[in-house]
Design a protein around this motif. Structure first.
Motif, PDB file in Angstrom:
ATOM      1  N   HIS A   1      30.096  21.783 -21.251  1.00  0.00           N
ATOM      2  CA  HIS A   1      31.030  21.025 -22.099  1.00  0.00           C
ATOM      3  C   HIS A   1      30.388  20.539 -23.391  1.00  0.00           C
ATOM      4  CE1 HIS A   1      34.446  20.786 -19.260  1.00  0.00           C
ATOM      5  NE2 HIS A   1      33.474  21.009 -18.388  1.00  0.00           N
TER       6      HIS A   1
ATOM      7  N   CYS B   1      39.920  23.067 -22.917  1.00  0.00           N
ATOM      8  CA  CYS B   1      39.335  22.059 -22.020  1.00  0.00           C
ATOM      9  C   CYS B   1      40.265  20.854 -21.931  1.00  0.00           C
ATOM     10  CB  CYS B   1      37.957  21.607 -22.514  1.00  0.00           C
ATOM     11  SG  CYS B   1      37.299  20.264 -21.493  1.00  0.00           S
TER      12      CYS B   1
ATOM     13  N   HIS C   1      38.121  17.841 -23.533  1.00  0.00           N
ATOM     14  CA  HIS C   1      37.615  17.858 -24.914  1.00  0.00           C
ATOM     15  C   HIS C   1      38.292  18.890 -25.809  1.00  0.00           C
ATOM     16  CE1 HIS C   1      34.209  17.286 -21.946  1.00  0.00           C
ATOM     17  NE2 HIS C   1      34.389  16.088 -22.435  1.00  0.00           N
TER      18      HIS C   1
ATOM     19  N   CYS D   1      35.417  22.033 -26.686  1.00  0.00           N
ATOM     20  CA  CYS D   1      34.012  22.119 -26.289  1.00  0.00           C
ATOM     21  C   CYS D   1      33.707  23.597 -25.976  1.00  0.00           C
ATOM     22  CB  CYS D   1      33.744  21.244 -25.070  1.00  0.00           C
ATOM     23  SG  CYS D   1      34.601  21.838 -23.594  1.00  0.00           S
TER      24      CYS D   1
HETATM   25 ZN    ZN Z   1      35.056  20.124 -22.130  1.00  0.00          ZN
END
Ligand code: ZN
Ligand code: ADP
Length: 296
Positions: free
Chosen positions: A153, A168, A171, A174
């Protein structure tokens, strides 16, 4: 007999091995509910006189031996497995010493002892598949701190031409969000293995993976980097990764590993499919050497 479990989101691999770490028997069981899967896992191990066990699990997972939740899968999107304690479940059946780690960390150990990083004390194992995860052996030990590393990540720079937002759930953009199998599929509108001929796909994929590797190299200084997982089956990807790692390094880390030696430095697994199982065997037999003790 040594026992090992590779607990994955799709399947559990269970194996017993002899004192030379050779596989004596192995089964693959589908990951359904904890009750059902663990029943089959236990039935397999009941056939053998197991003296110690190494478990490598999908994560996130509680790997701190002093935690009351040691052995737990924690915040997985697989709801039925959330907060399920694999280690405690196994302890109900067999009172033997057990080590619990992430699947990728066990794979790194297996590769360090028997595979592509054999004889080395520092290596990273990365899987690029449904998710991206990495584990590391540093100074011959599992790399862990507050918890296990979450190197899949890390944040990468989006390519100026890449308008994809990322997948993700935490995030978005990422590394996992931009370069996992599902990210490739969503960006390009087709399953990754059907995109083999589309050069732009692998150029971009290599661009992101190389950024991650460069960061791991600068941070951990591994002696070997092993890339596994379904996406790496695209053999054209590895040379693209080499090209981008060299371009990012710009000769700064002045080792041959990042120039002509790069094909021996960034490699695919030495024991396709068995890295985590062999790591589990090794961890089971050598707990004191590699760990601040499993739970005996
Ligand atoms: Zn992530
Ligand atoms: P998992 O991560 O679920 O344990 P894999 O490592 O096989 O399993 O990863 C599955 C992902 O890898 C899927 O997103 C799939 O699209 C991708 N994948 C599997 N095989 C290939 C292939 N030959 N080429 C490219 N991508 C692949």
């Amino acid at each position: 007999m040594l026992g090992a479990i590779e607990a994955g989101g799709t399947k559990f691999v269970c194996a017993v091995g002899d004192q030379n770490y050779d596989v004596v028997d192995l089964v693959e069981l589908p990951t359904t509910t904890p009750e059902e899967t663990m029943k089959h896992v236990k039935d397999f191990f009941k056939q053998y006189d197991v003296s110690a066990m190494g478990i490598g699990s999908f994560g996130p997972a509680e790997i701190q031996t002093q935690s009351p939740n040691y052995g737990c899968i924690t915040t997985t999107p697989k709801i039925k497995w959330r907060n399920f304690n694999i280690l405690d479940s196994m302890k109900e059946t067999m009172e033997v010493p057990m080590v619990f780690q992430t699947d990728v960390t066990m794979a790194a150990l297996g590769e360090a002892k028997f595979g592509a990083a054999e004889g080395l004390s520092n290596c990273i194992y990365i899987t690029i598949g449904t998710g991206i995860g990495a584990g590391a052996i540093i100074n011959g030990q599992f790399l862990e701190g507050m918890s296990h590393p979450e190197m899949g990540h890390i944040l990468v720079q989006t390519h100026p031409d890449d308008l994809f937002a990322g997948v993700c759930p935490y995030h978005q953009d990422c590394l996992e969000g931009l370069a996992s199998g599902p990210a490739i599929e969503k960006r390009w509108g087709q399953k990754a293995h059907l995109l083999a001929e589309n050069e732009a796909v692998w150029e971009l994929e290599g661009y992101y993976i190389a950024q991650a590797l460069m960061n791991y190299i600068l941070t951990l200084s591994p002696e070997k980097i092993i890339l596994g997982g379904g996406v790496m089956k695209q053999r054209q990807l590895l040379p693209i990764i080499y090209k981008h790692v060299k371009a990012l390094n710009k000769g700064y880390v002045a080792f041959d590993q990042l120039e002509d030696g790069i094909t021996d430095y960034i490699v695919t697994p030495g024991m396709e499919g068995l890295s985590a199982i062999k790591g589990g065997f090794y961890a089971a037999k050598n707990m004191q050497k590699i760990h601040h003790l499993g739970r005996g």
